[in-house]
Motif scaffolding. Sequence first.
Motif, PDB file in Angstrom:
ATOM      1  N   GLN A   1      58.178  94.621  22.665  1.00 58.49           N
ATOM      2  CA  GLN A   1      58.077  93.282  23.258  1.00 58.49           C
ATOM      3  C   GLN A   1      58.942  93.129  24.507  1.00 58.49           C
ATOM      4  N   VAL A   2      58.954  94.177  25.349  1.00 58.63           N
ATOM      5  CA  VAL A   2      59.677  94.089  26.618  1.00 58.63           C
ATOM      6  C   VAL A   2      58.850  93.269  27.611  1.00 58.63           C
ATOM      7  N   ILE A   3      59.515  92.393  28.355  1.00 62.82           N
ATOM      8  CA  ILE A   3      58.843  91.548  29.352  1.00 62.82           C
ATOM      9  C   ILE A   3      58.681  92.345  30.642  1.00 62.82           C
ATOM     10  N   ILE A   4      57.422  92.448  31.152  1.00 59.80           N
ATOM     11  CA  ILE A   4      57.114  93.183  32.378  1.00 59.80           C
ATOM     12  C   ILE A   4      56.424  92.213  33.335  1.00 59.80           C
ATOM     13  N   SER A   5      56.946  92.071  34.563  1.00 56.50           N
ATOM     14  CA  SER A   5      56.383  91.144  35.535  1.00 56.50           C
ATOM     15  C   SER A   5      55.087  91.695  36.115  1.00 56.50           C
ATOM     16  N   ASP A   6      54.312  90.815  36.771  1.00 51.63           N
ATOM     17  CA  ASP A   6      53.041  91.215  37.376  1.00 51.63           C
ATOM     18  C   ASP A   6      53.263  92.247  38.481  1.00 51.63           C
ATOM     19  N   SER A   7      54.295  92.056  39.305  1.00 54.74           N
ATOM     20  CA  SER A   7      54.555  93.003  40.394  1.00 54.74           C
ATOM     21  C   SER A   7      54.924  94.380  39.842  1.00 54.74           C
ATOM     22  N   GLN A   8      55.664  94.364  38.733  1.00 52.72           N
ATOM     23  CA  GLN A   8      56.010  95.644  38.118  1.00 52.72           C
ATOM     24  C   GLN A   8      54.781  96.327  37.539  1.00 52.72           C
ATOM     25  N   LEU A   9      53.886  95.547  36.911  1.00 49.60           N
ATOM     26  CA  LEU A   9      52.644  96.121  36.385  1.00 49.60           C
ATOM     27  C   LEU A   9      51.797  96.722  37.506  1.00 49.60           C
ATOM     28  N   GLU A  10      51.779  96.010  38.651  1.00 47.94           N
ATOM     29  CA  GLU A  10      51.002  96.495  39.787  1.00 47.94           C
ATOM     30  C   GLU A  10      51.570  97.813  40.311  1.00 47.94           C
ATOM     31  N   GLN A  11      52.898  97.876  40.387  1.00 47.03           N
ATOM     32  CA  GLN A  11      53.519  99.099  40.877  1.00 47.03           C
ATOM     33  C   GLN A  11      53.288 100.254  39.919  1.00 47.03           C
ATOM     34  N   ILE A  12      53.402  99.969  38.624  1.00 45.72           N
ATOM     35  CA  ILE A  12      53.137 101.013  37.627  1.00 45.72           C
ATOM     36  C   ILE A  12      51.706 101.524  37.752  1.00 45.72           C
ATOM     37  N   GLY A  13      50.756 100.600  37.984  1.00 42.36           N
ATOM     38  CA  GLY A  13      49.365 100.985  38.155  1.00 42.36           C
ATOM     39  C   GLY A  13      49.168 101.888  39.358  1.00 42.36           C
ATOM     40  N   CYS A  14      49.881 101.598  40.458  1.00 44.51           N
ATOM     41  CA  CYS A  14      49.780 102.435  41.658  1.00 44.51           C
ATOM     42  C   CYS A  14      50.293 103.852  41.384  1.00 44.51           C
ATOM     43  N   PHE A  15      51.421 103.920  40.663  1.00 43.28           N
ATOM     44  CA  PHE A  15      51.953 105.240  40.327  1.00 43.28           C
ATOM     45  C   PHE A  15      50.955 106.043  39.499  1.00 43.28           C
ATOM     46  N   GLU A  16      50.382 105.393  38.491  1.00 45.19           N
ATOM     47  CA  GLU A  16      49.491 106.105  37.584  1.00 45.19           C
ATOM     48  C   GLU A  16      48.194 106.530  38.269  1.00 45.19           C
ATOM     49  N   GLN A  17      47.739 105.783  39.265  1.00 45.43           N
ATOM     50  CA  GLN A  17      46.521 106.152  39.984  1.00 45.43           C
ATOM     51  C   GLN A  17      46.694 107.430  40.786  1.00 45.43           C
ATOM     52  N   THR A  18      47.923 107.707  41.179  1.00 45.16           N
ATOM     53  CA  THR A  18      48.192 108.937  41.930  1.00 45.16           C
ATOM     54  C   THR A  18      48.571 110.102  41.017  1.00 45.16           C
ATOM     55  N   GLY A  19      48.404 109.877  39.712  1.00 44.30           N
ATOM     56  CA  GLY A  19      48.657 110.948  38.769  1.00 44.30           C
ATOM     57  C   GLY A  19      50.088 111.081  38.307  1.00 44.30           C
ATOM     58  N   LEU A  20      50.932 110.106  38.593  1.00 44.04           N
ATOM     59  CA  LEU A  20      52.324 110.162  38.183  1.00 44.04           C
ATOM     60  C   LEU A  20      52.506 109.545  36.802  1.00 44.04           C
ATOM     61  N   THR A  21      53.503 110.038  36.073  1.00 41.96           N
ATOM     62  CA  THR A  21      53.868 109.495  34.764  1.00 41.96           C
ATOM     63  C   THR A  21      55.001 108.493  34.954  1.00 41.96           C
ATOM     64  N   THR A  22      54.885 107.319  34.344  1.00 41.43           N
ATOM     65  CA  THR A  22      55.903 106.278  34.520  1.00 41.43           C
ATOM     66  C   THR A  22      56.733 106.125  33.249  1.00 41.43           C
ATOM     67  N   ILE A  23      58.036 105.965  33.445  1.00 40.11           N
ATOM     68  CA  ILE A  23      58.986 105.735  32.365  1.00 40.11           C
ATOM     69  C   ILE A  23      59.748 104.451  32.697  1.00 40.11           C
ATOM     70  N   GLY A  24      59.733 103.493  31.777  1.00 35.98           N
ATOM     71  CA  GLY A  24      60.406 102.217  32.008  1.00 35.98           C
ATOM     72  C   GLY A  24      61.803 102.186  31.423  1.00 35.98           C
TER      73      GLY A  24
END
Length: 819
Positions: free
Chosen positions: A604-627
């Motif tokens: 139940q970690v709170i993630i902002s919309d801008s952070q979700l958008e940035q995570i999506g950009c990373f994942e589209q380029t094939g990168l793995t994201t760790i929060g």
Amino acid sequence: MNRAAVEGKSTSTAVACDHCGLPVPKGLVDPAADEQFCCHGCRTVYQLLRDASLDDFYRVRQATGGDAQPVRTTGKRYEAFDSPEFQAEHCRGIAGGHLSIDLRLEGVHCAACLWLVERLPQLLPGVSSTRLQLRDAVARVTWNPAEVQLSSIAAMLDRLGYPPHLARHTTASEVHRRAERTQLIRLGVAGACAGNTMLLAIALYAGDFAGIEAEFANLFRYISAGIGIISLVWPGSVFFRGAINALRARSATLDVPIALALAAGGIAGLWNVVRGTGEIYFDSLSVLVFLLLVGRWFQARQQRWADETVGLLNSFTPSTCHVVRDDIVVETTIDSLATGDAVEVLSGDLVPADGTVISGSSTLNRSLLTGESQPEPVVVGDAVFAGTQNMGSVLRVRVDVVGDQTRVGRLMELVTEGVREKPPIVQLADRAAGWFVVVVLALAFGTFAWWTATATLSEAVQHTIALLIVACPCALGLATPLTMAVAIGLAARQHVLIKNATALETLAGTGRMLLDKTGTITRGRPTLVEWMGPAWLQGVVAYAESRSTHPVARALVETYGDHTIDDPANVPQNIEEQHGSGLRALVAGVELLVGSARFLESSQVIISDSQLEQIGCFEQTGLTTIGVALDGRLEAVAALGDQLHSDARVAVEQLTASGWNLRIVSGDAEAVVESVAHQVGLASEATSAEVSPEDKLALVTDRSDTTVMIGDGVNDAAALAAADVGIAVEGGAEASLAAADIYVAAPGLMPIVELVDLARRTRRTVRRNLCIALAYNAIAVSLAAAGWISPLVAAILMPISSATVITSAMSIHLRGESR
């Protein structure tokens, strides 16, 4: 031997044993019996052969000239061979429920022994086949355990006079040492004979110029003949035996012209000694025998070196280990290990056998089997494998599989079997050598006929002997197999295991080269690409992840492990790793979470919309994201990617320049694959993305050109097996290693470039050696036939070609070491 014959013998005449042919002791002669035997063993074997209608054994022994030897039996029952533990450890299962085992046999000494052992299926129903290697007396027996027990097979071999032992208990190196000792003795005798005949020849040649009394000249000639005959009869007998065996087998081998030259020279020399005039040749013949044996000794040494280089199992596993017996740890040899033993593996030690951890936890370096340099954690219940190295605390392991049946043992067996197979170029050279022998013999008869018709018989004999000596095709026979053996051995020393010699020949050409992306072009483990968040958290996260062996944790520690934590209150406490997803800790009294997006969402970690958008950009380029979250709120995001091997671009450029057409095939998204292709200098058209294992197999099989597949994963195994050459790289899964023709245990793509370079240097060396051998023989034979080379000069020139070929073959090794 019948009864009448025995009764007709005088008391002074020995009676021969009907089995081995040796004299029967007087106390064992039975005048009332039709057959006579020197011992109970011979009687038993004789009856066995008669009952099984294998009387041809005696004909084969007589035809092959086998030595007479009495039967030696032990009477053992070999009951231990039937235990499930013994068979699980030493036997191999094959198709149809049959089993196979390698046994080293005592008493094997001739072709008749081979003939008899290989007819074991006729003596024991249930034995499928028996294949005996006469050189090292190792028999591979295959049988149906539902029809016959292994103890019965061993007992039958014992009764036949060939007591069996496990092949691994008497190593091949011992056989090599005994053979080498015999060679050295023979070589020493030949050298002594050659030296003395040369001294006598010098005296005779000096006498021709300064004068020598006739009685002394004749004495020297007779002494030279005596020493020369000793050289021919003992050290030189190996060539006569080889020629006789070749003629019986109706094949043309290198020993035929050698034996013919020695026999012709010896007969002609002895005739001239008796006549008191003409050349006696024994100085040349003795030197020839010595030089030939020197060449064969060097050849055997090089072959032994190649065998030992390829036989890597002993260097991959320890020679001793620590076994737990009654709670006491004792050191013992690895050969004494058995299934069910408990062994203690100290930090830094190699695991001696495949087994299961029963006590302790640690990390293992499994780079031998997988090429993965990062240690992997093991706990109680995990499987461990021979050849892996303990990098942490002490482990206790229950032994499940030992010796050749371990993973590393099976891998080495694949390498050994590959080396035994002759690639096409070696087969071609063997055929060429056979035809060359036939041509040399024809030229020898032609030379003899020509000089007999145009000159004297003495000159005809002398020129024919010179031709036979100088035309010895040893160099032609050595040129290819020695070069290939040196190349494979050199590759093994550079951590490249070539399981199929044909693959080396294929790599010397050009064609298509298909490269898997992950783990082949890229490193196969994540590294930090971008950090989005406050800098003070970097050191905190690295500290929290420092105890984890997870690849993501290691990537964060490698990047930020040297960052200091300024506030002692921010040092993580109560660190708890959540296997495979993340970790929890306390930082300044609040909860710290580090992990995947799924792990954070489940917490139940709170993630902002801008952070979700940035995570999506990373994942589209094939990168793995760790929060990274503090007190239930996402504070930072780490983007990790699989970086290229540092040598990837240079290696791709060099492979392309060498004529190979490269293509990347991967199951990753198209954007990721094209990005990697761009980084290594390949066009987008040279990529195939989102490719399934079936698609990879289709790409390999749908070809009109030579195809090389390079990969490391289980999904590459089918393509590796189907390709003309399959190359498994470091980090590879076991399935890919088993399917590939070549295993590269060094990181990066440059080892592939070096492998291609080695293949081409090997091909050039083989061609150069063949040209040297053929050119030498063509020139030397012409000069000998024209009468411009004497037998002595021929004896000196003959080994020069072999030495040149050996030096040329070894130049691959020297150039490889200097790289």
